[in-house]
Write an enzyme that holds these catalytic residues in place. Structure first.
Site, PDB file in Angstrom:
ATOM      1  N   GLU A 140      -1.568  -7.245   7.902  1.00 56.55           N
ATOM      2  CA  GLU A 140      -0.187  -7.126   8.350  1.00 56.55           C
ATOM      3  C   GLU A 140       0.042  -7.965   9.605  1.00 56.55           C
ATOM      4  OE1 GLU A 140       2.856  -6.976   7.945  1.00 56.55           O
ATOM      5  OE2 GLU A 140       3.316  -4.869   7.558  1.00 56.55           O
TER       6      GLU A 140
ATOM      7  N   HIS B 222       0.832  -1.212   0.000  1.00 56.05           N
ATOM      8  CA  HIS B 222       0.000   0.000   0.000  1.00 56.05           C
ATOM      9  C   HIS B 222       0.860   1.253   0.000  1.00 56.05           C
ATOM     10  CE1 HIS B 222       0.969   0.914   4.183  1.00 56.05           C
ATOM     11  NE2 HIS B 222       0.791  -0.372   4.444  1.00 56.05           N
TER      12      HIS B 222
END
Length: 195
Positions: free
Chosen positions: A78, A8
């Site tokens: 994550e 990202h």
């Protein structure tokens, strides 16, 4: 066909070096520019599937990069940093009185229990299995997070998940995992946006 990985775009926490696992922070203006710059990477490729982390920074990156028909995949989140969430390596090292490494020292429980590097690798293996099953006639794109994707690369290459420490991946960049003579290889890594 290939597995394309996208980290990202920049967030305030990626800029400051804060560990960002479960905290759902948005992209910065610069992160949005990075994400838009990724669109040319996919423009001329045949994409058979797009798997995206549920975190807004990953979903927004996929959207701005022009990726459509996305599937949210909870395994792409994550690393769960537990008690180290929102803290920098320098802060943790100062508190411990020695140099700390997430790769070798792991995390401690906090608001969340935290995860071992091997637990993250197990999630990465599950994602890779789904990606390979979805390849078909096109590439599979994974939009996720820095440490997770580094562990995913190590897992792809058959290395220990701690080898992810060797593969820095900047915010807003992409990479390509492929095969050579039937064996998993790294084709390119941490490539900046084209736009």
């Amino acid at each position: 066909m290939s597995i394309l990985v996208v980290r990202h775009g920049q967030t305030e926490w990626s800029l400051s070096g804060q560990h960002t696992g479960s905290t759902d922070v948005p992209l910065t203006a610069a992160g949005e520019v990075q994400a838009r710059g990724l669109a040319p990477v996919f423009a001329d490729r045949s994409v058979s599937a797009v798997l995206v982390s549920p975190r807004q920074r990953a979903r927004r990156t996929a959207e701005l990069a022009g990726l459509s028909d996305v599937t949210i995949d909870d395994d792409l989140v994550e690393w769960d940093y537990g008690g180290y969430e929102g803290r920098t390596t320098a802060e943790i090292s100062a508190e411990l009185g020695r140099e700390w490494s997430v790769w070798h020292d792991g995390v401690v429980p906090g608001q969340t229990p935290g995860e071992t590097v091997h637990a993250v690798s197990a999630r990465a293996r599950a994602v890779l299995d789904r990606a390979q099953a979805a390849e078909g006639e096109g590439d599979v794109v994974l939009v996720a997070h820095g440490h997770f994707l580094r562990i995913l690369l190590a897992t792809w290459l058959g290395l220990s998940p701690t080898a992810g420490a060797l593969f820095a991946l900047e915010a807003g960049t992409w990479g390509e995992l492929g095969r050579e003579h039937g064996r998993p290889v790294l084709v390119r890594w941490s490539v900046p946006p084209l736009g």
